[in-house]
Design an enzyme around this catalytic site. Structure first.
Site, short mmCIF file in Angstrom:
data_model
loop_
_atom_site.label_atom_id
_atom_site.label_comp_id
_atom_site.label_asym_id
_atom_site.label_seq_id
_atom_site.Cartn_x
_atom_site.Cartn_y
_atom_site.Cartn_z
N ASP A 132 13.90 35.89 -46.01
CA ASP A 132 14.86 36.02 -47.70
C ASP A 132 15.78 37.05 -47.33
OD1 ASP A 132 14.05 35.37 -50.57
OD2 ASP A 132 14.25 37.71 -50.45
N HIS A 185 7.73 29.41 -50.19
CA HIS A 185 8.88 30.35 -49.94
C HIS A 185 8.20 31.28 -49.05
CE1 HIS A 185 12.35 32.72 -49.80
NE2 HIS A 185 11.76 33.82 -50.35
#
Length: 292
Positions: free
Chosen positions: A107, A272
């Site tokens: 991320d 994620h």
């Protein structure tokens, strides 16, 4: 007591004038630096780091502006540029005795890792990215109603004041939304870990917003300059990504290949937070990359 990475030691390391990072280190062998994402801290690597420490020196910092690291005020729009944050990482490794190292990021940490690979190609030997696109491509693929999934990108891109005020008014709801909606396995984020992420994020709202604001401004300029100059990630690069390219109508591997000619790109089926949901898969990817 806050959760820790088993067997790792925490310390503070000065990386720039007035800026020190909190870092957890463990293991021995060739160095690997692991950079966390949003809204998390270095703790997100707890499973992966413990495995890699069997035969690597593993370095897990909190990025500037996050967790236990310093959170300087953003006075010029560049304090939280990925260029500045990448320089932190290089300085951290050097302070710990490593002139060259492998680098993996998730991320936001992956954006820092990408910038480090572009700015410091003689330092970063291998690069892994978990579930992002390079900044320039990220903005390019978001359009129409499908861009609603990235509402926070647009919110935190606004001038200082309103984003910080809105998020501060419901911080746990805001950060908790991402922790809950971006995972397919709630058990991957135990209650104590989730509480630690929320606490760390509440205490870092101005710097987190500044990090995102930089990605809509100076970070784009840096990527555009690299694109014009033909600068590439020439080290071996491994990417793990959810299949959100299909949902948003683009070819993620092709986007990545334009930056990284020595690319291994894989789509994974977890959520994620893959280092916490599928740590064995992440470990295998990193070990395959490091063996190359």
């Amino acid at each position: 007591m806050a959760p820790e990475i088993t067997g790792f030691t925490r310390r503070r390391v000065t990386v720039a004038d007035g800026v020190a990072l909190t870092v957890a280190t463990g293991g021995s062998g060739s160095p690997v630096v692991l950079l966390h994402g949003f809204p998390q801290t270095h703790l997100m690597w707890r499973h992966v780091a413990a495995d890699l420490a069997a035969d690597h020196t593993v370095i897990c910092p909190d990025l500037r502006g996050y967790g236990g690291s310093d959170k300087p005020a953003d006075v010029d729009g560049q304090t939280y540029s990925k260029r500045t944050m990448a320089a932190d990482v290089v300085a951290l490794a050097r302070e710990l005795g490593h002139d060259r190292f492998a680098l993996a990021g998730h991320d936001r940490g992956a954006l820092v890792a990408i910038r480090a690979g572009l700015d410091h190609p003689d330092v970063v030997t291998h690069l892994a990215s978990l579930d992002v696109l390079p900044t320039l491509d990220m903005w390019d693929v978001l359009h129409g109603t499908s861009a609603a999934v990235g509402f926070h990108l647009y919110l935190m891109a606004q001038p200082p004041g309103l984003p910080e005020q809105l998020i501060s008014g419901a911080a746990d709801a805001f950060f908790g939304h991402f922790l809950d909606s971006w995972t397919t396995d709630p058990d991957a984020l135990p209650a104590d870990v989730r509480a630690e992420y929320l606490k760390a994020s509440r205490e870092a709202i101005p710097s987190i917003v500044a990090d995102y604001r930089a990605s809509a401004a100076i970070d784009v300029e840096h990527d555009e300059a690299d694109r014009r100059a033909g600068n590439l990630l020439r080290m071996p690069v491994s990417v793990l990504q959810q299949d959100w390219g299909a949902a948003l109508g683009f070819d993620a591997a092709a986007r990545w290949r334009a930056w990284a000619p020595r690319l291994t790109h894989r789509t994974v089926s977890c959520g994620h937070f893959m280092a916490e949901e599928a740590p064995a898969e992440v470990v295998k990817t990193l070990r395959d990359l490091l063996a190359g």
